[in-house]
Scaffold this motif. Structure first.
Motif, PDB file in Angstrom:
ATOM      1  N   VAL A  58      -8.745  28.079  -9.462  1.00 19.83           N
ATOM      2  CA  VAL A  58      -7.438  28.416  -8.886  1.00 19.83           C
ATOM      3  C   VAL A  58      -6.406  27.664  -9.709  1.00 19.83           C
ATOM      4  O   VAL A  58      -6.488  26.436  -9.843  1.00 19.83           O
ATOM      5  CB  VAL A  58      -7.359  27.986  -7.403  1.00 19.83           C
ATOM      6  N   PRO A  59      -5.423  28.367 -10.282  1.00 20.96           N
ATOM      7  CA  PRO A  59      -4.435  27.683 -11.116  1.00 20.96           C
ATOM      8  C   PRO A  59      -3.609  26.668 -10.320  1.00 20.96           C
ATOM      9  O   PRO A  59      -3.219  26.923  -9.182  1.00 20.96           O
ATOM     10  CB  PRO A  59      -3.531  28.816 -11.621  1.00 20.96           C
ATOM     11  N   GLU A  60      -3.352  25.541 -10.939  1.00 21.54           N
ATOM     12  CA  GLU A  60      -2.504  24.498 -10.338  1.00 21.54           C
ATOM     13  C   GLU A  60      -1.116  25.062 -10.019  1.00 21.54           C
ATOM     14  O   GLU A  60      -0.462  24.616  -9.079  1.00 21.54           O
ATOM     15  CB  GLU A  60      -2.383  23.323 -11.313  1.00 21.54           C
ATOM     16  N   THR A  61      -0.688  26.073 -10.774  1.00 16.48           N
ATOM     17  CA  THR A  61       0.641  26.662 -10.573  1.00 16.48           C
ATOM     18  C   THR A  61       0.780  27.329  -9.204  1.00 16.48           C
ATOM     19  O   THR A  61       1.898  27.585  -8.762  1.00 16.48           O
ATOM     20  CB  THR A  61       0.968  27.685 -11.679  1.00 16.48           C
ATOM     21  N   PHE A  62      -0.332  27.600  -8.513  1.00 18.59           N
ATOM     22  CA  PHE A  62      -0.239  28.189  -7.176  1.00 18.59           C
ATOM     23  C   PHE A  62       0.471  27.253  -6.205  1.00 18.59           C
ATOM     24  O   PHE A  62       0.974  27.693  -5.179  1.00 18.59           O
ATOM     25  CB  PHE A  62      -1.629  28.547  -6.647  1.00 18.59           C
ATOM     26  N   ALA A  63       0.541  25.981  -6.519  1.00 18.62           N
ATOM     27  CA  ALA A  63       1.253  25.021  -5.667  1.00 18.62           C
ATOM     28  C   ALA A  63       2.755  25.253  -5.710  1.00 18.62           C
ATOM     29  O   ALA A  63       3.501  24.706  -4.887  1.00 18.62           O
ATOM     30  CB  ALA A  63       0.927  23.595  -6.091  1.00 18.62           C
ATOM     31  N   PRO A  83      -6.891  22.731  -6.552  1.00 16.40           N
ATOM     32  CA  PRO A  83      -5.718  21.850  -6.666  1.00 16.40           C
ATOM     33  C   PRO A  83      -5.271  21.312  -5.302  1.00 16.40           C
ATOM     34  O   PRO A  83      -4.903  22.076  -4.410  1.00 16.40           O
ATOM     35  CB  PRO A  83      -4.640  22.762  -7.261  1.00 16.40           C
ATOM     36  N   GLN A  84      -5.306  19.995  -5.145  1.00 10.24           N
ATOM     37  CA  GLN A  84      -4.937  19.367  -3.873  1.00 10.24           C
ATOM     38  C   GLN A  84      -3.498  19.664  -3.472  1.00 10.24           C
ATOM     39  O   GLN A  84      -3.192  19.747  -2.286  1.00 10.24           O
ATOM     40  CB  GLN A  84      -5.118  17.857  -3.952  1.00 10.24           C
ATOM     41  N   LYS A  85      -2.619  19.842  -4.438  1.00  6.06           N
ATOM     42  CA  LYS A  85      -1.202  20.085  -4.136  1.00  6.06           C
ATOM     43  C   LYS A  85      -1.002  21.338  -3.281  1.00  6.06           C
ATOM     44  O   LYS A  85      -0.022  21.438  -2.556  1.00  6.06           O
ATOM     45  CB  LYS A  85      -0.397  20.218  -5.427  1.00  6.06           C
ATOM     46  N   ILE A  86      -1.907  22.293  -3.370  1.00  6.69           N
ATOM     47  CA  ILE A  86      -1.777  23.528  -2.594  1.00  6.69           C
ATOM     48  C   ILE A  86      -1.819  23.228  -1.102  1.00  6.69           C
ATOM     49  O   ILE A  86      -1.101  23.836  -0.309  1.00  6.69           O
ATOM     50  CB  ILE A  86      -2.848  24.551  -3.006  1.00  6.69           C
ATOM     51  N   PHE A  87      -2.640  22.256  -0.692  1.00  7.75           N
ATOM     52  CA  PHE A  87      -2.730  21.897   0.719  1.00  7.75           C
ATOM     53  C   PHE A  87      -1.386  21.427   1.287  1.00  7.75           C
ATOM     54  O   PHE A  87      -1.163  21.473   2.487  1.00  7.75           O
ATOM     55  CB  PHE A  87      -3.759  20.784   0.941  1.00  7.75           C
ATOM     56  N   ASN A  88      -0.508  20.963   0.428  1.00  4.04           N
ATOM     57  CA  ASN A  88       0.756  20.389   0.886  1.00  4.04           C
ATOM     58  C   ASN A  88       1.954  21.330   0.777  1.00  4.04           C
ATOM     59  O   ASN A  88       3.095  20.885   0.900  1.00  4.04           O
ATOM     60  CB  ASN A  88       1.028  19.084   0.144  1.00  4.04           C
ATOM     61  N   ILE A  89       1.704  22.618   0.559  1.00 10.28           N
ATOM     62  CA  ILE A  89       2.802  23.583   0.587  1.00 10.28           C
ATOM     63  C   ILE A  89       3.319  23.621   2.020  1.00 10.28           C
ATOM     64  O   ILE A  89       2.571  23.891   2.957  1.00 10.28           O
ATOM     65  CB  ILE A  89       2.340  24.987   0.127  1.00 10.28           C
ATOM     66  N   GLY A  90       4.597  23.328   2.204  1.00 13.13           N
ATOM     67  CA  GLY A  90       5.176  23.141   3.534  1.00 13.13           C
ATOM     68  C   GLY A  90       5.112  24.335   4.457  1.00 13.13           C
ATOM     69  O   GLY A  90       5.105  24.180   5.678  1.00 13.13           O
ATOM     70  N   GLY A 105     -13.764  20.072  -4.574  1.00 14.91           N
ATOM     71  CA  GLY A 105     -12.482  19.566  -4.142  1.00 14.91           C
ATOM     72  C   GLY A 105     -12.604  18.465  -3.117  1.00 14.91           C
ATOM     73  O   GLY A 105     -13.710  18.124  -2.666  1.00 14.91           O
ATOM     74  N   PHE A 106     -11.459  17.911  -2.771  1.00  9.28           N
ATOM     75  CA  PHE A 106     -11.339  16.854  -1.780  1.00  9.28           C
ATOM     76  C   PHE A 106     -10.150  17.189  -0.899  1.00  9.28           C
ATOM     77  O   PHE A 106      -9.185  17.806  -1.357  1.00  9.28           O
ATOM     78  CB  PHE A 106     -11.096  15.503  -2.461  1.00  9.28           C
ATOM     79  N   LEU A 107     -10.214  16.787   0.339  1.00  8.98           N
ATOM     80  CA  LEU A 107      -9.059  16.974   1.210  1.00  8.98           C
ATOM     81  C   LEU A 107      -8.026  15.908   0.879  1.00  8.98           C
ATOM     82  O   LEU A 107      -8.369  14.752   0.648  1.00  8.98           O
ATOM     83  CB  LEU A 107      -9.477  16.882   2.682  1.00  8.98           C
ATOM     84  N   PRO A 108      -6.758  16.279   0.864  1.00 13.46           N
ATOM     85  CA  PRO A 108      -5.709  15.322   0.513  1.00 13.46           C
ATOM     86  C   PRO A 108      -5.311  14.481   1.723  1.00 13.46           C
ATOM     87  O   PRO A 108      -5.810  14.673   2.832  1.00 13.46           O
ATOM     88  CB  PRO A 108      -4.553  16.244   0.117  1.00 13.46           C
ATOM     89  N   ASP A 109      -4.389  13.579   1.506  1.00 12.14           N
ATOM     90  CA  ASP A 109      -3.708  12.940   2.626  1.00 12.14           C
ATOM     91  C   ASP A 109      -2.678  13.945   3.103  1.00 12.14           C
ATOM     92  O   ASP A 109      -1.795  14.350   2.337  1.00 12.14           O
ATOM     93  CB  ASP A 109      -3.029  11.640   2.181  1.00 12.14           C
ATOM     94  N   PHE A 110      -2.807  14.374   4.342  1.00 10.61           N
ATOM     95  CA  PHE A 110      -1.924  15.401   4.876  1.00 10.61           C
ATOM     96  C   PHE A 110      -0.626  14.779   5.366  1.00 10.61           C
ATOM     97  O   PHE A 110      -0.640  13.743   6.032  1.00 10.61           O
ATOM     98  CB  PHE A 110      -2.609  16.163   6.022  1.00 10.61           C
ATOM     99  N   PRO A 111       0.517  15.416   5.060  1.00 11.16           N
ATOM    100  CA  PRO A 111       1.807  14.877   5.508  1.00 11.16           C
ATOM    101  C   PRO A 111       2.007  15.087   7.009  1.00 11.16           C
ATOM    102  O   PRO A 111       1.362  15.943   7.620  1.00 11.16           O
ATOM    103  CB  PRO A 111       2.819  15.705   4.703  1.00 11.16           C
ATOM    104  N   LEU A 112       2.909  14.322   7.580  1.00  8.54           N
ATOM    105  CA  LEU A 112       3.212  14.442   9.011  1.00  8.54           C
ATOM    106  C   LEU A 112       3.725  15.819   9.380  1.00  8.54           C
ATOM    107  O   LEU A 112       3.508  16.295  10.473  1.00  8.54           O
ATOM    108  CB  LEU A 112       4.250  13.385   9.421  1.00  8.54           C
TER     109      LEU A 112
END
Length: 172
Positions: A58-63, A83-90, A105-112
């Motif tokens: 999955v391309p990093e650009t999907f974030a 890409p972990q950044k995808i998990f943080n799309i608001g 992959g790994f699960l990221p630290d999820f924002p509040l």
């Protein structure tokens, strides 16, 4: 519909559709690789390519998809590291990347402020500890992390997920 051209061709064909908001092409014989140029479709809010033979990372650009609400890439033969950044799309409500046995992959630290309602990474090579921050996903109603390589203890913050109605953690 059967799309029989390589990934760079069908992706390039879509680039001129600047206002495209939903891309749903499940069971269309779509092949990979997923082209990073798809990120130019800035208005995409839904990407569902389930049950195709994409066989690529999955391309990093999907974030960069700032309006993305649904990402469905079930059983696509995905490879590499998600890409972990995808998990943080608001705006993201649903991530389903299950049944991709060669996807790591790994699960990221999820924002509040996480908006995720459904998170499915079952039958992948996701691994590591369950992040304590999973409790920040207060809108989460479905969590499927089964048949992965997660380890450690289940964090107490899971009790913050008061909307959770489906939890599947088996085979970790």
């Amino acid at each position: 519909v059967s799309v029989t051209v390589p990934g760079h061709e069908w992706c390039s064909a879509l680039i001129s559709l600047h206002d495209l908001q939903e891309l749903r092409m499940s069971y269309c014989n779509v092949s990979g690789p997923l082209d990073a140029s798809l990120a130019r479709l800035a208005n995409l809010s839904v990407i569902v390519l389930d049950y195709n033979n994409i066989s690529s990372p999955v391309p990093e650009t999907f974030a960069r998809f700032k309006n993305l609400t649904i990402l469905g890439l079930v059983n696509c033969g995905l490879t590499g590291t998600f890409p972990q950044k995808i998990f943080n799309i608001g705006t993201l409500l649903v991530i389903d990347i299950s049944l991709n046995n060669n996807l790591h992959g790994f699960l990221p630290d999820f924002p509040l402020s996480g908006s995720l309602q459904t998170l499915r990474v079952s039958n992948t090579n996701f691994a590591g500890a369950f992040p304590h921050s999973i409790g920040n996903l207060r809108n989460l109603s479905e969590l499927d992390l089964s048949f992965c390589g997660f380890n450690g203890t289940i964090p107490n913050s899971l009790s913050n997920l008061t909307k959770l109605s489906y939890l599947y953690l088996s085979y970790n």
